[in-house]
Design an enzyme around this catalytic site. Structure first.
Site, PDB file in Angstrom:
ATOM      1  N   ASP A  68       0.823  -1.215   0.000  1.00 29.71           N
ATOM      2  CA  ASP A  68       0.000   0.000   0.000  1.00 29.71           C
ATOM      3  C   ASP A  68       0.862   1.273   0.000  1.00 29.71           C
ATOM      4  OD1 ASP A  68      -2.056  -1.917   0.441  1.00 29.71           O
ATOM      5  OD2 ASP A  68      -1.833  -1.716   2.614  1.00 29.71           O
ATOM      6  N   GLU A 127     -11.511  -0.209  -2.944  1.00 27.35           N
ATOM      7  CA  GLU A 127     -10.657   0.387  -1.891  1.00 27.35           C
ATOM      8  C   GLU A 127      -9.488   1.108  -2.563  1.00 27.35           C
ATOM      9  OE1 GLU A 127      -9.374  -3.011   0.435  1.00 27.35           O
ATOM     10  OE2 GLU A 127      -8.071  -3.753  -1.152  1.00 27.35           O
TER      11      GLU A 127
HETATM   12  O1  FUB Z   1      -3.066  -3.688   3.568  1.00 30.21           O
HETATM   13  C1  FUB Z   1      -4.331  -3.920   4.120  1.00 30.21           C
HETATM   14  C2  FUB Z   1      -5.403  -3.606   3.161  1.00 30.21           C
HETATM   15  O2  FUB Z   1      -5.238  -4.405   1.987  1.00 30.21           O
HETATM   16  C3  FUB Z   1      -5.358  -2.191   2.633  1.00 30.21           C
HETATM   17  O3  FUB Z   1      -5.883  -1.252   3.506  1.00 30.21           O
HETATM   18  C4  FUB Z   1      -6.088  -2.367   1.365  1.00 30.21           C
HETATM   19  O4  FUB Z   1      -5.992  -1.291   0.487  1.00 30.21           O
HETATM   20  C5  FUB Z   1      -5.470  -3.632   0.830  1.00 30.21           C
HETATM   21  O5  FUB Z   1      -4.243  -3.395   0.196  1.00 30.21           O
END
Ligand code: FUB
Length: 370
Positions: free
Chosen positions: A60, A270
């Site tokens: 991320d 997301e």
């Molecule tokens: O890294 C944890 C979660 O997985 C993140 O918040 C999302 O965007 C995905 O990458």
């Protein structure tokens, strides 16, 4: 900066770089490294770029350029006991470590722990994808974490050093919920936070503005209705609060119709990111269960944004999450995959150049080389 930092001598960055790997059992890439061969994915493909760091697992990546240097604010992946599930319980991260580099392609410094969950009074667990911002001589680290009731909130911590350590505010940002904050500062100096994530990110459990622990595990369950929208809120002058109630962001198709919940190849899941290119606002995100990074363009930081296409085809591993920054007169995509470990819970960040077409659309990147 307090504590030890690691100068990583053997950093491999772009497509031509080769390197050894660590991690996962049965991982083809690790096996190749052991016999000196070029790293390849389990299905035999060559990677477009190589991990920025190999001493810790990172994901991320939110990249920023401050005072000519590149800083990357990633999740710090750790191995844990929780079995993998659809809601991301296996992402058990407990702290943040920040990466910096003088130039893309140069050595990467891995900072010491910049913020630990034990030093955040309201947070219990799962320090997921962060972002950072700078105003004046203060740096702000924005991060999602589950509170003691199991609801994701977004917190903020401050430091005078971009590498930290950061000191957390005692409470999460008022009115914040869900995950994946991305803070964009417009050319007029006003900052906005984009955030949200469905499924394990709980956006679908916050539709009324209040967390519903018994809400849907995934989404609205209505494929023919507009998909759940990501959120945006103007930040207050001190960067510590929202200056307004978060608004929904409309993502529409080329006929101006909202993308539908059943359109899993294009709807928001997301990993929000905002960047500005030639006066236009580019809102990019992950489609989650279809594993694309995609983008939509608008004329205002609030949208609406018209879906334009894919930025990155699926990487190795389930998640995909990115940032886009300009450095050295070029544009760069920071992203992550699971090359080093072969496991979705233990990822590694990468970078590759991003190219625009003359009409401002983005050329789709394949994370594997043909
Ligand atoms: O890294 C944890 C979660 O997985 C993140 O918040 C999302 O965007 C995905 O990458």
């Amino acid at each position: 900066m307090k504590g030890p930092t690691m100068k990583l001598a053997s950093v491999a960055l772009l497509a031509l770089a080769l390197g050894g790997c660590q991690g996962g059992e049965g991982n083809q890439s690790a096996a190749n490294a052991a016999n000196g061969a070029e790293p390849r994915s389990p299905d035999g493909r060559r990677y477009l770029s190589q991990p920025l760091v190999k001493d810790i697992y990172t994901a991320d990546p939110s990249a920023h350029v401050w005072n000519g240097k590149i800083y990357v604010y990633p999740s710090h992946d750790i191995d844990g006991p929780t079995p993998e599930d659809d809601l991301g319980a296996h992402f058990e991260m407990r702290d943040y470590r920040i990466l910096s580099m003088d130039k893309i392609g140069g050595p990467v410094t891995v900072g010491p722990v910049a913020l630990d969950v034990k030093d955040v009074p309201w947070a219990d667990k799962q320090m997921w994808a962060p972002d950072a911002a700078k105003k004046g001589d203060t740096y702000y680290l924005y991060f999602p974490a589950k509170d003691k009731q199991g609801a994701f909130r977004i917190g903020v911590a401050t430091s005078k050093d971009p590498m930290g350590p950061f000191k957390a505010q005692p409470q999460p940002i008022k009115g914040s919920f869900s995950i994946d904050p991305a803070v964009f500062t417009d050319t007029d100096g006003q900052s906005y936070m984009y955030f949200g994530g469905i499924w394990g990110g709980q956006l679908q459990r916050n539709l009324s503005g209040k967390y519903d622990p018994n809400g849907s595990k995934t989404d609205l369950g209505q494929d023919d209705k507009p998909a759940i929208a990501p959120r945006v809120a103007k930040m207050s002058g001190d960067m510590l609060e929202f200056a307004e109630t978060p608004r929904e962001i409309q993502i529409v198709d080329d006929k101006g119709k909202p993308l539908l919940g059943g359109d899993h190849d294009r709807r928001f899941f997301e990993a929000s990111w905002m960047h500005k290119y030639n006066g236009k606002y580019y809102f990019s995100y992950s489609t989650g269960d279809t594993h694309y990074l995609v983008y939509a363009i608008g004329d205002s930081p609030y949208g609406p944004f018209t879906y334009k296409g894919r930025i990155l085809e699926p990487v190795e591993g389930w998640t995909t999450h990115h940032s886009i920054v300009e450095w050295g007169g070029k544009w760069w995509l920071f992203y992550a995959d699971s090359q080093l470990s072969g496991q979705t819970r233990l990822r590694n960040v990468k970078v590759t150049e991003l190219h625009y077409n003359p009409d401002g659309t983005i050329k789709t990147i394949d994370p594997f080389v043909k």
